[in-house]
Design an enzyme around this catalytic site. Sequence first.
Site, PDB file in Angstrom:
ATOM      1  N   ASP A   1       0.809  -1.336   0.142  1.00 42.66           N
ATOM      2  CA  ASP A   1      -0.076  -0.053   0.007  1.00 42.66           C
ATOM      3  C   ASP A   1       0.775   1.206  -0.045  1.00 42.66           C
ATOM      4  O   ASP A   1       0.671   2.230  -0.911  1.00 42.66           O
ATOM      5  CB  ASP A   1      -0.965   0.014   1.346  1.00 42.66           C
ATOM      6  CG  ASP A   1      -1.745   1.330   1.326  1.00 42.66           C
ATOM      7  OD1 ASP A   1      -2.385   1.484   0.494  1.00 42.66           O
ATOM      8  OD2 ASP A   1      -1.801   1.736   2.311  1.00 42.66           O
TER       9      ASP A   1
ATOM     10  N   ASP B   1       4.523   0.618   4.186  1.00 40.97           N
ATOM     11  CA  ASP B   1       4.645  -0.594   4.854  1.00 40.97           C
ATOM     12  C   ASP B   1       4.546  -1.839   3.983  1.00 40.97           C
ATOM     13  O   ASP B   1       4.667  -1.893   2.850  1.00 40.97           O
ATOM     14  CB  ASP B   1       3.403  -0.612   5.951  1.00 40.97           C
ATOM     15  CG  ASP B   1       2.214  -0.115   5.271  1.00 40.97           C
ATOM     16  OD1 ASP B   1       2.038  -0.472   3.945  1.00 40.97           O
ATOM     17  OD2 ASP B   1       1.097   0.092   6.022  1.00 40.97           O
TER      18      ASP B   1
ATOM     19  N   TYR C   1      -7.165   2.915   9.228  1.00 40.18           N
ATOM     20  CA  TYR C   1      -6.412   2.774   8.226  1.00 40.18           C
ATOM     21  C   TYR C   1      -7.040   3.374   7.146  1.00 40.18           C
ATOM     22  O   TYR C   1      -6.930   4.403   6.397  1.00 40.18           O
ATOM     23  CB  TYR C   1      -5.424   1.569   7.982  1.00 40.18           C
ATOM     24  CG  TYR C   1      -4.538   1.555   8.960  1.00 40.18           C
ATOM     25  CD1 TYR C   1      -3.499   2.056   9.216  1.00 40.18           C
ATOM     26  CD2 TYR C   1      -4.816   0.563  10.220  1.00 40.18           C
ATOM     27  CE1 TYR C   1      -2.603   1.926  10.325  1.00 40.18           C
ATOM     28  CE2 TYR C   1      -4.115   0.360  11.140  1.00 40.18           C
ATOM     29  CZ  TYR C   1      -2.918   1.121  11.253  1.00 40.18           C
ATOM     30  OH  TYR C   1      -1.983   0.811  12.312  1.00 40.18           O
TER      31      TYR C   1
ATOM     32  N   GLU D   1       5.403   9.901   3.585  1.00 35.00           N
ATOM     33  CA  GLU D   1       5.066   8.606   3.075  1.00 35.00           C
ATOM     34  C   GLU D   1       4.190   8.600   1.809  1.00 35.00           C
ATOM     35  O   GLU D   1       3.519   9.308   1.679  1.00 35.00           O
ATOM     36  CB  GLU D   1       3.988   8.048   4.038  1.00 35.00           C
ATOM     37  CG  GLU D   1       3.933   6.412   3.774  1.00 35.00           C
ATOM     38  CD  GLU D   1       3.260   5.694   5.094  1.00 35.00           C
ATOM     39  OE1 GLU D   1       3.369   4.168   4.894  1.00 35.00           O
ATOM     40  OE2 GLU D   1       2.674   6.142   5.708  1.00 35.00           O
TER      41      GLU D   1
END
Length: 528
Positions: free
Chosen positions: A105, A108, A256, A501
Amino acid sequence: MGEKSKSGGCCGWFIAFLILALVVGAIVYTVKKKIGHSHSDKPLPVPGPPGAIDQKYSSALKTSMQFFDIQKSGKLTDNKISWRGDSALKDGSQANLDLSKGMYDAGDHMKFGFPMAFTATVLSWAILEYGDQMDAVGQLEPAKDSLKWITDYLINAHPSPNVLYIQVGNPVSDHKCWDRPESMTEPRPLTQINASSPGSDVAAETAAAMASASLVFKKSDSTYSSTLLKHAKELFTFADKNRGIYSETIPDVATYYNSTGYGDELLWAASWLYHATDDDSYLKYVTGQNGEDYAQWGSPTWFSWDNKLAGTQVLLSRLSFFKAKDISSSYGSGLQNYRKSAEAVMCGLLPDSPTATQSRTDKGLIWVSEWNALQHPVASAFLAAIYSDYMLTSQTAKLKCDSSSYSPLDLRDFAKSQADYVLGKNPMHMSFLVGYGDKYPQFVHHRGASIPADAKTGCKDGFQWLDSADPNPNVATGALVGGPFLNETFIDSRNNSMQTEPSTYNSAVIVGLLSSLVTTSSIAQSLK
């Protein structure tokens, strides 16, 4: 006295002339602002085949496409990333499924089905609209390869009509580790939705991904295309007949990728299924009661992994631009509602429009959320580029925003402004696309990029690389990071996941946007 009087008269005339000039200038500026680029109501010429290549956007597109390779899970074939290798080869084995493919994704090692399916849908849309432009710079085949890597996974994740595996990995245990995907040892549990535990949102998004991808592969691999379409139809029926929000059914996923509703995904999936099948039942679905219930006609929204309404409005506008004569009049008013809603979205994006959104930074970047701030401006710019090209190809001269009018070129200029900001035309003088330009983030929040390829680290001792003061040893080329704060600052820190990220769905929207800008050509009037 006489000399003084003469001087005062000249001064008065000069001031009067100056005021008149300012008034005339203001009127001319206002008129120009109202009519946009074009000084007449005549439509601009329809572009032909792909023209001259814009090297800036071409280079950025080639860069952005590489992040898909970085995110691939499974047995890597023709691996182009020196620091990546095979990983997650046993994913799905406890259910006797091969879920080894798909893409991680973000930074991670989770496989979240909801945003991954959205990635596939947007990438399919980009290929369908701009495949000729991708091909002109050698990026069509890489795009199709990345798409198929996801759809192969989605096919295997749907083993029966009413079962869809929507997650691989446990985010809690996954986020307790900082390791390379090639050496991870944390558990990889599976999460599914089914008739008793429904998730209309994720099932319908997966149906949209399958339906749109079926169009991409229709000419090159008709058997694969048919398989995708079969799954898309089954998933849509499953989503429609078993209503429920997946993050309410399975609360653990809400941390999430919490879903705010499923109506937008149902309309989005039905729209793609209509394009894939020409079956009027799907058109009836989106223009009838479901449209009334879920479309939020006339209320502009932001296009994202969670909300597909703006994308649906633009996609269905395609029909009123190019197929109005072929569609039954019974659907006409419903389609016009989508077209008007798409126009409202566009008017909100144009910075000089009377209805322009105030959700912008001082330098003009659309800014909606401090988490992953760049998703919304890039996705919005992608929609604006598509709508601009619909207007150009259909020879629609004007977009009316209250009392003002704008041309397709105004929408394209907006799209370029967002792309240029991402690529470095911003107060930080930084490219947020990793690997593009002279200055880009060096501390990307990404496990594989932060850990040397030859490091022997496990789950816990890998955190030394998260906390390291050194730049990432591996460049996450093509990663679109979260982006700036509203005050247009950016903290390049690996621990600042809010800004540094990247995500796979960010890559889908930036690839779509850059593909639209790399050159100009007419839009195909049918997606088939």
